[in-house]
Write an enzyme that holds these catalytic residues in place. Structure first.
Site, PDB file in Angstrom:
ATOM      1  N   LYS A 187       0.821  -1.210   0.000  1.00 16.00           N
ATOM      2  CA  LYS A 187       0.000   0.000   0.000  1.00 16.00           C
ATOM      3  C   LYS A 187       0.860   1.266   0.000  1.00 16.00           C
ATOM      4  O   LYS A 187       2.075   1.204   0.232  1.00 16.00           O
ATOM      5  CB  LYS A 187      -0.924  -0.038   1.227  1.00 16.00           C
ATOM      6  CG  LYS A 187      -1.903  -1.211   1.230  1.00 16.00           C
ATOM      7  CD  LYS A 187      -2.789  -1.140   2.455  1.00 16.00           C
ATOM      8  CE  LYS A 187      -3.734  -2.324   2.527  1.00 16.00           C
ATOM      9  NZ  LYS A 187      -4.620  -2.250   3.715  1.00 16.00           N
ATOM     10  N   TYR A 231     -12.573  -3.183  -2.731  1.00 14.09           N
ATOM     11  CA  TYR A 231     -13.045  -3.214  -1.347  1.00 14.09           C
ATOM     12  C   TYR A 231     -14.576  -3.233  -1.290  1.00 14.09           C
ATOM     13  O   TYR A 231     -15.163  -2.651  -0.374  1.00 14.09           O
ATOM     14  CB  TYR A 231     -12.510  -1.997  -0.584  1.00 14.09           C
ATOM     15  CG  TYR A 231     -11.058  -2.112  -0.159  1.00 14.09           C
ATOM     16  CD1 TYR A 231     -10.579  -3.242   0.502  1.00 14.09           C
ATOM     17  CD2 TYR A 231     -10.161  -1.066  -0.372  1.00 14.09           C
ATOM     18  CE1 TYR A 231      -9.259  -3.342   0.906  1.00 14.09           C
ATOM     19  CE2 TYR A 231      -8.833  -1.151   0.036  1.00 14.09           C
ATOM     20  CZ  TYR A 231      -8.394  -2.293   0.676  1.00 14.09           C
ATOM     21  OH  TYR A 231      -7.088  -2.392   1.094  1.00 14.09           O
ATOM     22  N   PHE A 256     -15.314   3.178   7.962  1.00 16.10           N
ATOM     23  CA  PHE A 256     -13.901   3.404   7.651  1.00 16.10           C
ATOM     24  C   PHE A 256     -13.620   3.408   6.150  1.00 16.10           C
ATOM     25  O   PHE A 256     -12.472   3.609   5.750  1.00 16.10           O
ATOM     26  CB  PHE A 256     -13.008   2.378   8.362  1.00 16.10           C
ATOM     27  CG  PHE A 256     -13.251   0.934   7.975  1.00 16.10           C
ATOM     28  CD1 PHE A 256     -12.698   0.398   6.822  1.00 16.10           C
ATOM     29  CD2 PHE A 256     -14.030   0.112   8.779  1.00 16.10           C
ATOM     30  CE1 PHE A 256     -12.905  -0.922   6.470  1.00 16.10           C
ATOM     31  CE2 PHE A 256     -14.247  -1.213   8.436  1.00 16.10           C
ATOM     32  CZ  PHE A 256     -13.683  -1.735   7.271  1.00 16.10           C
ATOM     33  N   ARG A 274      -1.320 -14.491   4.595  1.00 15.85           N
ATOM     34  CA  ARG A 274      -2.050 -13.790   5.664  1.00 15.85           C
ATOM     35  C   ARG A 274      -1.299 -13.886   6.989  1.00 15.85           C
ATOM     36  O   ARG A 274      -1.239 -12.942   7.758  1.00 15.85           O
ATOM     37  CB  ARG A 274      -3.457 -14.379   5.838  1.00 15.85           C
ATOM     38  CG  ARG A 274      -4.352 -14.222   4.624  1.00 15.85           C
ATOM     39  CD  ARG A 274      -5.059 -12.922   4.527  1.00 15.85           C
ATOM     40  NE  ARG A 274      -6.022 -12.692   5.583  1.00 15.85           N
ATOM     41  CZ  ARG A 274      -6.811 -11.622   5.642  1.00 15.85           C
ATOM     42  NH1 ARG A 274      -6.716 -10.680   4.686  1.00 15.85           N
ATOM     43  NH2 ARG A 274      -7.661 -11.458   6.612  1.00 15.85           N
ATOM     44  N   THR A 279      -4.774  -7.611  10.955  1.00  9.66           N
ATOM     45  CA  THR A 279      -5.066  -6.388  10.192  1.00  9.66           C
ATOM     46  C   THR A 279      -4.561  -5.137  10.900  1.00  9.66           C
ATOM     47  O   THR A 279      -3.907  -4.287  10.293  1.00  9.66           O
ATOM     48  CB  THR A 279      -6.596  -6.266   9.965  1.00  9.66           C
ATOM     49  OG1 THR A 279      -7.024  -7.410   9.227  1.00  9.66           O
ATOM     50  CG2 THR A 279      -6.952  -5.009   9.187  1.00  9.66           C
ATOM     51  N   ARG A 329       3.331  -6.765   9.596  1.00 12.33           N
ATOM     52  CA  ARG A 329       2.660  -5.659  10.295  1.00 12.33           C
ATOM     53  C   ARG A 329       3.127  -5.560  11.743  1.00 12.33           C
ATOM     54  O   ARG A 329       3.263  -4.470  12.299  1.00 12.33           O
ATOM     55  CB  ARG A 329       1.141  -5.847  10.242  1.00 12.33           C
ATOM     56  CG  ARG A 329       0.572  -5.636   8.835  1.00 12.33           C
ATOM     57  CD  ARG A 329      -0.840  -6.131   8.763  1.00 12.33           C
ATOM     58  NE  ARG A 329      -1.487  -5.888   7.486  1.00 12.33           N
ATOM     59  CZ  ARG A 329      -2.484  -6.619   7.021  1.00 12.33           C
ATOM     60  NH1 ARG A 329      -2.954  -7.636   7.733  1.00 12.33           N
ATOM     61  NH2 ARG A 329      -3.014  -6.353   5.848  1.00 12.33           N
ATOM     62  N   ASN A 378      -1.579  -0.184   7.267  1.00  9.82           N
ATOM     63  CA  ASN A 378      -1.073  -1.499   7.684  1.00  9.82           C
ATOM     64  C   ASN A 378      -0.235  -2.158   6.582  1.00  9.82           C
ATOM     65  O   ASN A 378      -0.123  -3.380   6.515  1.00  9.82           O
ATOM     66  CB  ASN A 378      -2.230  -2.391   8.146  1.00  9.82           C
ATOM     67  CG  ASN A 378      -3.242  -2.653   7.049  1.00  9.82           C
ATOM     68  OD1 ASN A 378      -3.117  -2.137   5.942  1.00  9.82           O
ATOM     69  ND2 ASN A 378      -4.242  -3.465   7.341  1.00  9.82           N
ATOM     70  N   HIS A 414      -1.962  -5.509   1.669  1.00 13.60           N
ATOM     71  CA  HIS A 414      -3.217  -6.247   1.571  1.00 13.60           C
ATOM     72  C   HIS A 414      -2.889  -7.639   1.058  1.00 13.60           C
ATOM     73  O   HIS A 414      -2.035  -7.788   0.187  1.00 13.60           O
ATOM     74  CB  HIS A 414      -4.170  -5.550   0.594  1.00 13.60           C
ATOM     75  CG  HIS A 414      -5.352  -6.400   0.223  1.00 13.60           C
ATOM     76  ND1 HIS A 414      -6.490  -6.448   0.990  1.00 13.60           N
ATOM     77  CD2 HIS A 414      -5.544  -7.263  -0.806  1.00 13.60           C
ATOM     78  CE1 HIS A 414      -7.346  -7.306   0.433  1.00 13.60           C
ATOM     79  NE2 HIS A 414      -6.796  -7.817  -0.659  1.00 13.60           N
ATOM     80  N   GLU A 461      -9.849 -10.639  -7.038  1.00 17.95           N
ATOM     81  CA  GLU A 461      -8.911  -9.510  -6.942  1.00 17.95           C
ATOM     82  C   GLU A 461      -7.808  -9.605  -8.003  1.00 17.95           C
ATOM     83  O   GLU A 461      -7.411  -8.598  -8.585  1.00 17.95           O
ATOM     84  CB  GLU A 461      -8.301  -9.464  -5.541  1.00 17.95           C
ATOM     85  CG  GLU A 461      -9.322  -9.111  -4.471  1.00 17.95           C
ATOM     86  CD  GLU A 461      -8.821  -9.292  -3.044  1.00 17.95           C
ATOM     87  OE1 GLU A 461      -9.592  -9.035  -2.110  1.00 17.95           O
ATOM     88  OE2 GLU A 461      -7.647  -9.699  -2.862  1.00 17.95           O
TER      89      GLU A 461
END
Ligand code: CMP
Length: 152
Positions: free
Chosen positions: A9, A49, A57, A85, A91, A102, A112, A115, A126
């Site tokens: 990100k 998303y 949010f 993950r 998250t 993270r 964070n 993704h 995705e």
């Protein structure tokens, strides 16, 4: 073999952490089979998303994810979705275990760093949104036999 979508990100890019995060993915034994620098538009953010549009949010999340270039990758490996993950950590960076990406580099819920798709349907959707089939280049690195046992 599974494929998963990973986004580094805008905070990851601004903080110059992309190389270190990619190194962790490679160190784990996962295989990067597509990679590009891109800018997410608000329209693409809403599709990516979709499940979060309407949540409190979402507006700041959209502003953040569209705020600068990011790196999009397709990562392949055995159980790559769950492995990626776990590598990313919880998250919210404040909840993420030390040793995860993270957990080591983020103290934020929104900022964070990355993704990673949360399941097979999400991964397929995705990846299809961000990459054409021609941009995905599956290959077998020569080190491959040393990353997992035969038959695993
Ligand atoms: P990501 O894995 O990209 O998927 C959805 C994103 O929404 C998530 O990372 C967070 O950055 C963000 N997010 C999820 N829950 C919250 C929350 N409660 N507050 C702020 N941001 C959130």
């Amino acid at each position: 073999m599974q494929q998963t979508l990973v986004l580094l990100k805008p905070d990851c890019m601004e903080r110059r952490l992309a190389g270190r995060v990619i190194a962790r993915i490679e160190d784990k034994g996962l295989n990067i089979i597509a990679l590009k620098l891109m800018r997410v538009t608000p329209e693409l953010a809403r599709r990516h998303y979709a499940e979060h549009v309407g949540k409190h949010f979402y507006p700041p999340l959209e502003a953040f994810i569209t705020s600068g270039p990011l790196v999009a990758m397709v990562v392949e490996g055995l159980e790559a979705i769950a492995v990626m993950r776990k590598l990313a950590g919880a998250t919210n960076g404040r909840d993420a275990e030390p040793g995860t990406i993270r957990g080591d580099f983020s103290c934020s819920n929104r900022l964070n760093l990355l993704h990673a798709s949360d399941g097979p349907e999400a991964a397929e959707r995705e990846i299809g949104m961000l990459f054409t089939p021609e941009e995905i280049l599956p290959h077998t690195p020569t080190i491959f036999p040393w990353l997992r046992a035969a038959g695993e």
